[in-house]
Scaffold this motif. Structure first.
Motif, PDB file in Angstrom:
ATOM      1  N   ILE A  21       4.362  62.878 -53.562  1.00 28.93           N
ATOM      2  CA  ILE A  21       3.380  61.827 -53.473  1.00 28.93           C
ATOM      3  C   ILE A  21       2.148  62.171 -52.437  1.00 28.93           C
ATOM      4  O   ILE A  21       1.416  61.453 -52.350  1.00 28.93           O
ATOM      5  N   TRP A  22       2.515  63.433 -51.672  1.00 23.21           N
ATOM      6  CA  TRP A  22       1.507  63.600 -50.670  1.00 23.21           C
ATOM      7  C   TRP A  22       1.792  64.928 -50.154  1.00 23.21           C
ATOM      8  O   TRP A  22       3.026  65.575 -50.108  1.00 23.21           O
ATOM      9  N   LYS A  23       0.570  65.683 -49.767  1.00 25.51           N
ATOM     10  CA  LYS A  23       0.666  66.968 -49.111  1.00 25.51           C
ATOM     11  C   LYS A  23       0.208  67.013 -47.656  1.00 25.51           C
ATOM     12  O   LYS A  23      -1.133  66.503 -47.686  1.00 25.51           O
ATOM     13  N   GLY A  24       0.650  67.869 -46.750  1.00 20.14           N
ATOM     14  CA  GLY A  24      -0.094  67.683 -45.691  1.00 20.14           C
ATOM     15  C   GLY A  24       0.319  68.953 -44.740  1.00 20.14           C
ATOM     16  O   GLY A  24       1.196  69.843 -45.274  1.00 20.14           O
ATOM     17  N   ALA A  25       0.368  68.805 -43.589  1.00 21.09           N
ATOM     18  CA  ALA A  25       0.951  69.771 -42.412  1.00 21.09           C
ATOM     19  C   ALA A  25       1.502  68.937 -41.313  1.00 21.09           C
ATOM     20  O   ALA A  25       1.162  68.040 -40.679  1.00 21.09           O
ATOM     21  N   LEU A  26       2.668  69.378 -40.989  1.00 21.40           N
ATOM     22  CA  LEU A  26       3.566  68.981 -39.897  1.00 21.40           C
ATOM     23  C   LEU A  26       2.913  69.723 -38.521  1.00 21.40           C
ATOM     24  O   LEU A  26       3.199  70.966 -38.659  1.00 21.40           O
ATOM     25  N   THR A  27       2.584  69.186 -37.549  1.00 26.21           N
ATOM     26  CA  THR A  27       1.970  70.109 -36.536  1.00 26.21           C
ATOM     27  C   THR A  27       2.669  69.495 -35.270  1.00 26.21           C
ATOM     28  O   THR A  27       2.594  68.310 -35.023  1.00 26.21           O
ATOM     29  N   PHE A  28       2.991  70.611 -34.266  1.00 35.48           N
ATOM     30  CA  PHE A  28       3.411  70.229 -32.970  1.00 35.48           C
ATOM     31  C   PHE A  28       3.055  71.292 -32.048  1.00 35.48           C
ATOM     32  O   PHE A  28       3.397  72.411 -32.514  1.00 35.48           O
ATOM     33  N   GLY A  29       2.329  71.027 -31.207  1.00 37.79           N
ATOM     34  CA  GLY A  29       1.788  72.093 -30.433  1.00 37.79           C
ATOM     35  C   GLY A  29       0.549  72.694 -31.249  1.00 37.79           C
ATOM     36  O   GLY A  29      -0.170  72.416 -31.945  1.00 37.79           O
ATOM     37  N   ILE A 106       0.622  65.418 -40.035  1.00 35.11           N
ATOM     38  CA  ILE A 106       1.746  64.747 -39.506  1.00 35.11           C
ATOM     39  C   ILE A 106       1.918  65.210 -38.211  1.00 35.11           C
ATOM     40  O   ILE A 106       2.432  66.425 -38.053  1.00 35.11           O
ATOM     41  N   GLU A 107       1.364  64.393 -37.042  1.00 36.54           N
ATOM     42  CA  GLU A 107       1.342  64.788 -35.870  1.00 36.54           C
ATOM     43  C   GLU A 107       2.551  64.247 -35.045  1.00 36.54           C
ATOM     44  O   GLU A 107       3.111  63.200 -34.910  1.00 36.54           O
ATOM     45  N   VAL A 108       3.293  65.548 -34.572  1.00 37.83           N
ATOM     46  CA  VAL A 108       3.994  65.200 -33.451  1.00 37.83           C
ATOM     47  C   VAL A 108       3.738  64.872 -32.286  1.00 37.83           C
ATOM     48  O   VAL A 108       2.867  65.296 -31.496  1.00 37.83           O
ATOM     49  N   VAL A 109       4.231  63.383 -31.724  1.00 35.28           N
ATOM     50  CA  VAL A 109       3.679  62.619 -30.512  1.00 35.28           C
ATOM     51  C   VAL A 109       4.446  63.035 -29.605  1.00 35.28           C
ATOM     52  O   VAL A 109       4.201  63.524 -28.539  1.00 35.28           O
ATOM     53  N   GLU A 110       6.012  63.023 -29.727  1.00 33.60           N
ATOM     54  CA  GLU A 110       6.910  63.305 -28.748  1.00 33.60           C
ATOM     55  C   GLU A 110       8.272  63.362 -29.246  1.00 33.60           C
ATOM     56  O   GLU A 110       8.448  63.080 -30.561  1.00 33.60           O
ATOM     57  N   PHE A 111       9.170  64.194 -28.705  1.00 28.57           N
ATOM     58  CA  PHE A 111      10.548  64.166 -28.908  1.00 28.57           C
ATOM     59  C   PHE A 111      11.228  63.489 -27.897  1.00 28.57           C
ATOM     60  O   PHE A 111      11.377  63.624 -26.929  1.00 28.57           O
ATOM     61  N   VAL A 112      11.906  62.624 -28.551  1.00 28.27           N
ATOM     62  CA  VAL A 112      13.068  61.680 -27.837  1.00 28.27           C
ATOM     63  C   VAL A 112      14.495  61.864 -28.139  1.00 28.27           C
ATOM     64  O   VAL A 112      14.866  62.288 -29.224  1.00 28.27           O
ATOM     65  N   SER A 133       4.564  80.108 -48.205  1.00 27.43           N
ATOM     66  CA  SER A 133       5.397  81.216 -48.964  1.00 27.43           C
ATOM     67  C   SER A 133       6.709  81.702 -48.108  1.00 27.43           C
ATOM     68  O   SER A 133       7.567  82.143 -48.521  1.00 27.43           O
ATOM     69  N   SER A 134       6.547  81.274 -46.722  1.00 28.83           N
ATOM     70  CA  SER A 134       7.733  81.547 -45.832  1.00 28.83           C
ATOM     71  C   SER A 134       8.302  80.279 -45.248  1.00 28.83           C
ATOM     72  O   SER A 134       7.281  79.370 -44.342  1.00 28.83           O
ATOM     73  N   PRO A 135       9.539  79.728 -45.052  1.00 28.36           N
ATOM     74  CA  PRO A 135       9.861  78.336 -44.662  1.00 28.36           C
ATOM     75  C   PRO A 135      10.429  78.737 -43.328  1.00 28.36           C
ATOM     76  O   PRO A 135      11.066  77.797 -42.664  1.00 28.36           O
ATOM     77  N   LYS A 136       9.743  79.733 -42.438  1.00 24.96           N
ATOM     78  CA  LYS A 136      10.523  79.934 -41.285  1.00 24.96           C
ATOM     79  C   LYS A 136      10.121  78.994 -40.145  1.00 24.96           C
ATOM     80  O   LYS A 136      10.879  78.495 -39.426  1.00 24.96           O
ATOM     81  N   ALA A 137       8.957  78.367 -40.128  1.00 24.18           N
ATOM     82  CA  ALA A 137       8.487  77.317 -39.234  1.00 24.18           C
ATOM     83  C   ALA A 137       9.350  76.085 -39.422  1.00 24.18           C
ATOM     84  O   ALA A 137       9.465  75.464 -38.575  1.00 24.18           O
ATOM     85  N   TYR A 138       9.625  75.698 -40.917  1.00 21.94           N
ATOM     86  CA  TYR A 138      10.045  74.808 -41.193  1.00 21.94           C
ATOM     87  C   TYR A 138      11.507  74.557 -40.594  1.00 21.94           C
ATOM     88  O   TYR A 138      11.988  73.868 -40.019  1.00 21.94           O
ATOM     89  N   VAL A 139      12.299  75.904 -40.926  1.00 22.79           N
ATOM     90  CA  VAL A 139      13.701  76.096 -40.416  1.00 22.79           C
ATOM     91  C   VAL A 139      14.032  76.130 -39.082  1.00 22.79           C
ATOM     92  O   VAL A 139      14.678  75.527 -38.420  1.00 22.79           O
ATOM     93  N   LEU A 140      12.652  76.403 -38.154  1.00 18.46           N
ATOM     94  CA  LEU A 140      12.822  76.595 -36.897  1.00 18.46           C
ATOM     95  C   LEU A 140      12.674  75.327 -36.268  1.00 18.46           C
ATOM     96  O   LEU A 140      13.549  74.932 -35.330  1.00 18.46           O
ATOM     97  N   LEU A 141      11.895  74.309 -36.802  1.00 18.38           N
ATOM     98  CA  LEU A 141      11.838  72.942 -36.362  1.00 18.38           C
ATOM     99  C   LEU A 141      13.242  72.367 -36.470  1.00 18.38           C
ATOM    100  O   LEU A 141      13.663  71.541 -35.688  1.00 18.38           O
TER     101      LEU A 141
END
Length: 299
Positions: A21-29, A106-112, A133-141
């Motif tokens: 339903i939506w495409k974007g980018a999850l960002t932290f730092g 999708i901006e990460v504001v903080e980790f709680v 093409s690579s899910p490495k950043a996804y799996v890392l998070l």
């Protein structure tokens, strides 16, 4: 696309494809994780609509302007804010110009700590699928959240609303669950709880024993919506008995519906309905005894 198993009534498991339903980018730092967003839930209620009790004709709603009484096409409808004295009309261009709606982040504001997320604030859940093409950043998070027992609080825009959400792990998938804003959760204050209540040790012991007798590991698959099951059984029984109307005849072959739910050929549908109603009434009057066809005199 994500796929999910679908089983119903003990039948074989089918695979159903879910549409993003939506495409974007999850960002932290400086980390950027492209993702696709899918709704994680669906409504299982049996879809029902309204019909005319006497002839089964479909009841449809139209968008009518209260000033001129005209039916308004969806494309000509704008949104508006009314403060009780004045009305501000917001066009589609006005809404599109808002910066939050254009954002695809999708901006990460903080980790709680995960236990700090109040269950009362949890709203709609969404699955996130890696879109690269690579899910490495996804799996890392995902791994980081699991190992630190943290939940990411994120901010993003969806369907013309800025939303706050909790990002957590479910199995191997990142789940985005929208949160209610703080001012949307009511504070509870009940006068009956202001009075001190004395609970005896025996009462507490018996209550704990009762809890223990109902104790179990929660398995949501063991619970079903009995009302919906019985409703489906009722519908199936009526179909088997032949107690059903032909859809094409009831709703009119000319009355096609577009994606917005509006009747495209409204005049044809109305004409067909009126003719069918008149014919049915004439047949009823022919079949009725002559004494019943006479209208009673007004008193």
């Amino acid at each position: 696309m994500l796929s999910r198993p679908l089983a119903r009534g003990g039948s074989a498991v089918l695979t159903v494809r879910m549409r993003a339903i939506w495409k974007g980018a999850l960002t932290f730092g400086l980390v950027n994780v492209p993702v696709k967003v899918y709704s994680a839930i669906e409504d299982h209620d049996v879809p029902l609509h309204q019909v005319h009790a006497s002839d089964g004709g479909r009841i449809r709603y139209q968008r009518v302007c209260e000033l001129d009484g005209e039916v308004v096409p969806y494309a000509e409808i704008d949104k508006a804010y009314d403060d009780g004295e004045r009305t501000v009309v917001l066009t589609a261009d006005d809404i599109a110009s808002l910066p939050a709606e254009r954002s695809r982040e999708i901006e990460v504001v903080e980790f709680v700590p995960s236990d700090q997320i109040d269950l009362l604030t949890l709203d709609r859940p969404y699955y996130l699928e890696p879109d690269s093409s690579s899910p490495k950043a996804y799996v890392l998070l995902r791994t980081t959240l699991e190992q630190t027992d943290r939940t990411a609080v994120v901010r993003f825009s969806l369907r013309q609303k800025t939303r706050l959400a909790a990002l957590r792990v479910r199995g191997e998938v990142l789940v985005l669950q929208t949160l209610l804003w703080a001012d949307e959760v009511r504070e509870a204050s009940f006068s009956a709880l202001d009075e001190p209540v004395k609970i005896s040790a025996k009462e507490l012991e018996l209550s704990a024993a009762l809890v223990e007798s109902f104790s179990s590991d929660f398995d949501p698959s063991e619970f079903v919506d009995e009302y919906q099951q019985e409703l489906r059984t009722l519908i199936d029984a009526k179909l088997e008995k032949g107690d059903a109307l032909d859809t094409a005849e009831t709703f009119g072959a000319e009355a096609h519906v577009d994606a917005g739910g509006e009747v495209i050929d409204l005049m044809a549908a109305l004409t067909a309905s009126v003719e069918r109603s008149r014919a049915a009434r004439a047949e009823a009057e022919k079949a009725a005894p002559a004494t019943k066809r006479k209208r009673p005199e007004a008193s």
